[in-house]
Design a protein around this motif. Structure first.
Motif, PDB file in Angstrom:
ATOM      1  N   MET A 111       0.814  -1.192   0.000  1.00  0.00           N
ATOM      2  CA  MET A 111       0.000   0.000   0.000  1.00  0.00           C
ATOM      3  C   MET A 111       0.858   1.257   0.000  1.00  0.00           C
ATOM      4  N   ASN A 112       1.937   1.193   0.677  1.00  0.00           N
ATOM      5  CA  ASN A 112       2.861   2.312   0.707  1.00  0.00           C
ATOM      6  C   ASN A 112       3.350   2.676  -0.680  1.00  0.00           C
ATOM      7  N   SER A 113       3.626   1.688  -1.519  1.00  0.00           N
ATOM      8  CA  SER A 113       4.121   1.962  -2.861  1.00  0.00           C
ATOM      9  C   SER A 113       3.026   2.620  -3.702  1.00  0.00           C
ATOM     10  N   TYR A 114       1.735   2.236  -3.478  1.00  0.00           N
ATOM     11  CA  TYR A 114       0.647   2.895  -4.207  1.00  0.00           C
ATOM     12  C   TYR A 114       0.508   4.353  -3.788  1.00  0.00           C
ATOM     13  N   LEU A 115       0.695   4.595  -2.547  1.00  0.00           N
ATOM     14  CA  LEU A 115       0.623   5.973  -2.035  1.00  0.00           C
ATOM     15  C   LEU A 115       1.755   6.811  -2.613  1.00  0.00           C
ATOM     16  N   ILE A 116       2.932   6.238  -2.659  1.00  0.00           N
ATOM     17  CA  ILE A 116       4.083   6.958  -3.212  1.00  0.00           C
ATOM     18  C   ILE A 116       3.876   7.207  -4.700  1.00  0.00           C
ATOM     19  N   LEU A 117       3.396   6.196  -5.443  1.00  0.00           N
ATOM     20  CA  LEU A 117       3.114   6.370  -6.860  1.00  0.00           C
ATOM     21  C   LEU A 117       2.027   7.418  -7.075  1.00  0.00           C
TER      22      LEU A 117
ATOM     23  N   ALA B 162       3.495  10.793  -6.405  1.00  0.00           N
ATOM     24  CA  ALA B 162       4.404  11.142  -7.499  1.00  0.00           C
ATOM     25  C   ALA B 162       3.597  11.572  -8.721  1.00  0.00           C
ATOM     26  N   ALA B 163       2.524  10.840  -9.016  1.00  0.00           N
ATOM     27  CA  ALA B 163       1.668  11.208 -10.157  1.00  0.00           C
ATOM     28  C   ALA B 163       1.024  12.558  -9.913  1.00  0.00           C
ATOM     29  N   LEU B 164       0.590  12.797  -8.696  1.00  0.00           N
ATOM     30  CA  LEU B 164      -0.009  14.085  -8.331  1.00  0.00           C
ATOM     31  C   LEU B 164       1.012  15.216  -8.460  1.00  0.00           C
ATOM     32  N   ALA B 165       2.232  14.978  -8.053  1.00  0.00           N
ATOM     33  CA  ALA B 165       3.289  15.989  -8.168  1.00  0.00           C
ATOM     34  C   ALA B 165       3.601  16.276  -9.632  1.00  0.00           C
TER      35      ALA B 165
END
Length: 152
Positions: free
Chosen positions: A1-7, A10-13
């Motif tokens: 789940m952490n990797s989805y949050l980071i992705l 990152a997509a939002l940024a």
């Protein structure tokens, strides 16, 4: 789940950076258009002033020639002078507007001012051509008058 949050972050940024970039490009394009409009306004004012001064000089020369030849019809020098003065006063008002208001004007106002000056120059162009033709006709009539005086 952490990797989805980071992705997701990152997509939002990336999306935010793209939106900021697009906004900067749009802002820059608008600023460039305003700059071009301001330059165009100043150039048109200079050209219109030159047109008006050319017209005034031509009218003065025509009236001078007509005053020397009694065979030519009386001129309306005063009316012509008043028309030229009115044109130059109007141009001065336009230059004052450019100086005082154009820097804060919206693009639509700048476009309207450019269009108005172009329209004025378009209306003046045939008058300048007619004045040039009339000047040539006056010169020819004056030469003919002088030739007749000389032959008599």
């Amino acid at each position: 789940m952490n990797s989805y949050l980071i992705l997701g972050l990152a997509a939002l940024a990336i999306l935010a950076a793209a939106l900021v970039g697009a906004g900067l490009i749009t802002y820059r394009r608008r600023a460039d258009r305003r700059t071009r409009s301001m330059v165009q306004l100043l150039e048109l004012a200079d050209k219109l002033e030159a047109d008006l001064k050319t017209c005034r000089a031509g009218l003065q020369q025509a009236h001078a020639v007509m005053s020397l030849n009694p065979d030519l019809p009386a001129s309306s020098e005063q009316e012509a002078r008043q028309a030229m003065d009115a044109g130059l006063r109007s141009l001065l008002a336009q230059r004052i507007w450019i100086r005082d208001q154009a820097p804060r004007a919206v693009q639509e106002e700048l476009d309207k001012a450019i269009s108005s000056m172009n329209d004025t120059r378009d209306r003046l162009r045939p008058l300048l051509a007619a004045l040039d033709r009339a000047q040539h006709d006056l010169d020819s009539a004056m030469r003919e008058h002088l030739r007749r005086e000389h032959d008599a």
